[in-house]
Scaffold this active site. Sequence first.
Site, PDB file in Angstrom:
ATOM      1  N   LEU A   1      42.543  70.445 -45.747  1.00 54.42           N
ATOM      2  CA  LEU A   1      43.598  69.544 -46.210  1.00 54.42           C
ATOM      3  C   LEU A   1      42.937  68.210 -46.515  1.00 54.42           C
ATOM      4  O   LEU A   1      42.200  67.671 -45.690  1.00 54.42           O
ATOM      5  CB  LEU A   1      44.665  69.388 -45.125  1.00 54.42           C
ATOM      6  N   ASP A   2      43.168  67.687 -47.722  1.00 53.57           N
ATOM      7  CA  ASP A   2      42.513  66.436 -48.147  1.00 53.57           C
ATOM      8  C   ASP A   2      42.697  65.334 -47.106  1.00 53.57           C
ATOM      9  O   ASP A   2      43.751  65.252 -46.459  1.00 53.57           O
ATOM     10  CB  ASP A   2      43.097  65.958 -49.481  1.00 53.57           C
ATOM     11  N   PRO A   3      41.717  64.446 -46.950  1.00 52.70           N
ATOM     12  CA  PRO A   3      41.846  63.340 -45.983  1.00 52.70           C
ATOM     13  C   PRO A   3      43.103  62.504 -46.184  1.00 52.70           C
ATOM     14  O   PRO A   3      43.747  62.102 -45.210  1.00 52.70           O
ATOM     15  CB  PRO A   3      40.579  62.511 -46.243  1.00 52.70           C
TER      16      PRO A   3
ATOM     17  N   ALA B   1      45.905  63.477 -47.387  1.00 50.64           N
ATOM     18  CA  ALA B   1      47.114  64.284 -47.211  1.00 50.64           C
ATOM     19  C   ALA B   1      47.523  64.345 -45.742  1.00 50.64           C
ATOM     20  O   ALA B   1      46.711  64.144 -44.840  1.00 50.64           O
ATOM     21  CB  ALA B   1      46.875  65.690 -47.743  1.00 50.64           C
TER      22      ALA B   1
ATOM     23  N   ARG C   1      46.591  68.502 -56.702  1.00 48.31           N
ATOM     24  CA  ARG C   1      46.082  67.402 -57.535  1.00 48.31           C
ATOM     25  C   ARG C   1      45.901  67.846 -58.973  1.00 48.31           C
ATOM     26  O   ARG C   1      46.148  67.088 -59.920  1.00 48.31           O
ATOM     27  CB  ARG C   1      44.761  66.881 -56.970  1.00 48.31           C
TER      28      ARG C   1
END
Length: 306
Positions: free
Chosen positions: A46-48, A50, A181
């Site tokens: 999970l993206d930082p 997010a 994204r």
Amino acid sequence: MGRRKKGLPVHGWLVLDKPANMTSTQAVGIIRRVFNAQKAGHSGTLDPLATGILPIALGEATKTVSFAVDGEKAYRFTVRWGTETETDDTEGAVTKTSDQRPDRASIEALLSQFHGEIMQVPPAYSAIKVDGARAYDLARDGETVVLEARPVFIDSLQLVDTPDAATSVFEARCGKGTYVRALARDMGRLLGCYGHVIALRRTQVGPFDEAIAVTMDELMAASDSGDPEQLSRLLQPVEAALADLPELLVSQSDAASLARGQTVLIRGRDAPILSGPAYATSKGRLVALGELAKGALHPTRVFNLG
């Protein structure tokens, strides 16, 4: 004589509600230290920037990670129209701008193009490997990263709010490998106005959702209590990741055979018609994960829960 593993044999899933500005790797490290666990891993980065559902497997649960990774995921995300960035979110520099802003009707008319199986080019700043290196590492080093389009599956994409002319909020349900994204980037390009994600929250990963998620504050409070029971109550069982698979109840003798890696015959009226992945339990205890074929279970993973 083998080296003794550090930590405790803790087994289960911690469904973390990850805060923003924390990497998935950092989250795993924190949880492993809190539980003093021998082994830990997450089921999908999970993206930082997010927030949301990051299931973390401890101990024997790491053997079931692939089932969580392959499960359907759900997101709620906000897109800012008028600018595209090199990372497709707020971290990257602006690369394209437009004075145009899409109206609600134009956005909704576009959504059908993002349904079912589509071809999607992942963001240049992604964890995909290119010649052995992560794409985001190459991009940060100034190299031009060209990634091939690949098929992803989107179950649904809905516009749920338009707070202002430059901002839209969406909810999506999609399969493994889909980049939200990239959805924002591609919608912006098709609308002729560009766009990037300014907020992203994952609300579900396979069987894990917000109803059972644990915040970092709740985790730390349980840790600070000094009561191991408070920590253990935060864990979901190892088999939680296998919720979509059939459960087979086996005898103690069959459980012993499966534990040795031996195939066992499945008794009962449904045995001949069942096929594919399944898991076996005996007296409420997870024994093995395997493949059902011709009325027999062939173990592929055996669990040692102590």
